[in-house]
Enzyme design. Structure first.
Site, PDB file in Angstrom:
ATOM      1  CD  GLU B  67      -1.821  -2.374   1.412  1.00  0.00           C
ATOM      2  OE1 GLU B  67      -0.683  -2.649   1.840  1.00  0.00           O
ATOM      3  OE2 GLU B  67      -2.698  -3.237   1.234  1.00  0.00           O
ATOM      4  CG  HIS B 136     -11.513  -6.610   6.823  1.00  0.00           C
ATOM      5  ND1 HIS B 136     -10.693  -7.307   7.678  1.00  0.00           N
ATOM      6  CD2 HIS B 136     -10.985  -6.778   5.584  1.00  0.00           C
ATOM      7  CE1 HIS B 136      -9.719  -7.882   6.988  1.00  0.00           C
ATOM      8  NE2 HIS B 136      -9.872  -7.574   5.717  1.00  0.00           N
TER       9      HIS B 136
END
Ligand SMILES: Cc1ncc(C[n+]2csc(CCOP(=O)(O)OP(=O)(O)O)c2C)c(N)n1
Ligand SMILES: [Mg+2]
Lengths: 335, 334
Positions: B67, B136
């Protein structure tokens, strides 16, 4: 900084002229750094100041093979790279003074030198953060069919960051024209490489990403120049990224707040015997290319030019406080 | 509108985002998409499905799980003259790139004294409600709205899902777009010629005089449902979709509060130090004397999101809570 062409007398051939140019640039950077330290003590320059003494051969040798279209991404120890790339000493000095005539309008300081004309993308002070940016610059050049390469400079400390590994992998995976230039001065602040890496041979790390690499004596400007030339040719020909380790040493403290408890004076003195400027002068003298008068002339010229930079910085102006919140968002909209 | 019936298409939020990407890729060859699984997999929420086939791997780039580096590469590519759209699977993983977003994307223009702007767009899914538990499900867009130098968009409607991307790509500075993942399947109609929309203004979605409910993202629909119920109870709520969390369009909600004299903020983020706290403070600063009762907030409970459905639903703002809170607020001081 201008080139050292004042001592043409007694000098023969292009190589000699070039050697003097390299010498002058290194001397200039050394003097510039010493002057910066003085000005720090005089409280003219504030914030963090990281000096490049001892590592001059790396920046000077590295910039030789790059064209104006190539991009540079540097660290916070970047005065030398910026000068070698051709950013004016005055603009850099004014930046460190915090004046709006500085290359980043006084908003960056010593650690954040920027210049659009030479494609100098910082001055980055988060260790490792420049590597992904360099990968992206190279990606943009490649996607636009340009022949440019991106030169990313970082220290041995950055090798421990995840971004180092991610960036080498991505650049190799996408075959991008990035020069990963590691200035291995053996220390990240006070942590010697052997205390931060399980494997201290840095080339071995990039082997696993299938990135071509080599190591070079970073105290020898001609060796640096030759190694970089090869690396640039490799990258420019489309063969993917290249990792080059410069084995060098920082003569001064990490920054202005560092009593250097982590290394001995003897170690520093030992490395100073390999001073990239002194050893180069010896070499040129041995070959009869230069004498003491020439050196004195070069020193005086550097001194005069740096004094001019200081005068420029002193004469610089403060950006009005009313402008404080400018440059958070762009003032022009472009499509 | 010129009175002619507009031709409309049935679509979903997911398709609207996809169409926005496709349109941008066709319009501007500098635009490309990169992120984890955007190509061969078709996008983790199937947003980019089919785009690899249409545009090829040069412009629909699958990245490794890196990322920080692919966001940083997006910054570099933007600096280098491209117009990248970087997709981060969800906001939860954006924390691995938080350094690049905050310390590089948001600072370059300023640090360089105006030399280098970063025309980068980062899209990511956000929000809870799908029983994905504590790693999440969070809504961190309010955090990102803390950062000067970037813009933060939260498209809730099909129009915005379709229209915000192009406007973001035209912006010279970094723009983050947060797509609440519970909205991807939302169906509705869009004009066939739907396109770019303004990103500088909040939108009054429903007019009312009794209270202003300020919200954004997926909570908008809970608020609209609550407003329907409240109407049957004789309470007329004005509903504002913020659309953009940075910069906040203060004028729209402040003038609404000046009319309704009450304000409730509904925010899927945690309450402490949230965007709802910011808006509440701005109402105090800008409309204090207009208020008939204290500003209130409905936010997510201050727990990492639990997995069990009943607990997760209890943690998120809900229509019923909005209804009872508004009734109380309006009842206290009428
Ligand atoms: C991500 C991050 N962590 C820590 C620091 C603090 N810091 C500044 S310089 C430095 C050492 C870096 O060493 P190296 O990469 O070898 O570069 P050198 O200073 O030797 O040129 C550290 C730890 C930082 N700036 N960024
Ligand atoms: Mg080091």
């Amino acid at each position: 900084m201008s080139e050292g062409k004042i001592i043409q007398k007694g000098v023969h051939g292009v190589d000699c002229e070039h050697a003097l140019c390299l010498l002058y640039q290194m001397m200039f950077i050394r003097r510039f750094e010493d002057k910066s330290a003085e000005l720090y003590s005089a409280m003219k320059i504030r914030g963090f100041l990281h000096l490049y003494n001892g590592e001059e051969a790396v920046a000077v040798g590295a910039m030789q093979a790059l064209t104006p279209e190539d991009a540079i991404v540097a660290t916070y120890r970047e005065h030398g790279q910026a000068l070698a790339r051709g950013i004016s000493a005055g603009a850099i000095m004014a930046e460190m003074y915090g004046k709006q005539e500085g290359c980043s309008r006084g908003r960056g300081g010593s650690m954040h030198l920027f210049d659009a004309k030479t494609r100098f993308y910082g001055g980055n002070a988060i260790v490792g953060c420049g590597l992904p940016v360099a990968v992206g610059l190279a990606l943009a050049d490649k996607m636009q069919g340009k022949k440019s390469v991106t030169c990313c400079l970082f220290g041995d400390g950055a090798v421990a960051e995840g971004e180092f590994h991610e960036s080498l992998n991505l650049a190799a995976l996408w075959n991008l024209p990035v020069l990963f230039f590691c200035e291995n001065n053996l220390y990240a602040m006070g942590t010697a490489l052997k205390y931060s890496q399980s494997v201290t041979d840095l080339s071995k790390k990039v082997e696993s990403y299938d990135v071509a690499s080599s190591s070079v004596d970073g105290m020898d400007v001609l060796a640096v120049e030759a190694a970089v030339k090869k690396a640039v040719e490799f990258v420019r020909s489309g063969k993917g990224p290249y990792f080059l380790e410069f084995r060098t040493y920082r003569f001064r403290a990490h920054s202005m707040f560092d009593p250097q408890l982590y290394r001995t004076k003897e170690e520093v003195e030992e490395w100073k015997k390999r001073d990239p400027i002194d050893t180069f002068i010896h070499r040129l003298k041995d070959q009869g290319l230069i004498n003491d008068t020439d050196i004195k002339e070069l020193e005086e010229k550097a001194e005069a030019e740096i004094n001019e930079a200081v005068v420029f910085a002193e004469a610089g102006t403060w950006e009005p406080v009313e402008d404080l919140t400018r440059f958070v968002y762009s003032e022009r909209r472009e499509v | 509108m010129n009175g002619e019936p507009q031709e409309v298409l049935k679509t979903t939020y997911r398709e609207a985002v996809r169409e926005a990407i496709r349109d941008a890729m066709r319009r501007d060859e500098r635009v490309f998409l990169m992120g984890e699984d955007v190509g061969r997999y078709g996008g983790c929420f199937a947003v980019s499905k089919g785009l690899l086939e249409e545009f090829g791997p040069e412009r629909i780039r699958d990245t490794p799980l890196s990322e920080s580096t692919f966001v940083g590469a997006g910054i570099g590519a933007a600096l280098g003259g491209m117009r990248p759209i970087v997709e981060i699977m969800t906001v939860n993983f954006s924390l691995l790139a938080a350094d690049q977003i905050l310390n590089t994307a948001a600072t370059y223009l300023h640090m360089s004294g105006g030399l280098f702007n970063v025309p980068l767009v980062i899209r990511m899914a956000t929000g809870g409600g799908k029983q994905l538990a504590a790693q999440h499900s969070h809504s961190l867009e309010g955090w990102f709205a803390h950062i000067p130098g970037i813009k933060v968009l939260t498209p809730a409607t099909l129009e915005d899902a379709r229209g915000m991307l192009w406007t973001a790509l035209e912006d010279p500075d970094p723009v983050l777009i947060f797509e609440n993942s519970t909205l991807y399947n939302m169906e509705g109609e869009l004009p066939v010629d739907a396109g770019a929309v303004d990103i500088n203004h909040a939108r009054v979605c429903r007019q009312g005089n009794d209270i202003t409910i300020i919200t954004y993202g997926a909570s908008l629909f809970k608020v609209l449902d609550a407003a329907d119920i409240l109407e049957k109870n004789g309470i007329c709520a004005e509903v504002i979709d913020l659309r953009t969390l940075r910069p906040l369009d203060d004028a729209t909600y402040l003038s609404s509060v000046a009319k309704t004299h009450r304000a409730l903020i509904v925010d899927e983020g945690w309450r402490s130090g949230s965007i709802s706290a910011e808006i509440s403070a701005r109402i105090m600063e800008g409309a204090f004397y207009e208020l008939d009762c204290p500003v209130e907030r409905i936010c997510s409970a201050e727990v990492p999101m639990p997995y069990a459905k009943h607990l997760e639903q209890a943690a998120l703002p809900q229509t019923e809570t909005i209804v009872t809170t508004v009734k109380r607020m309006v009842g206290t001081n009428g």
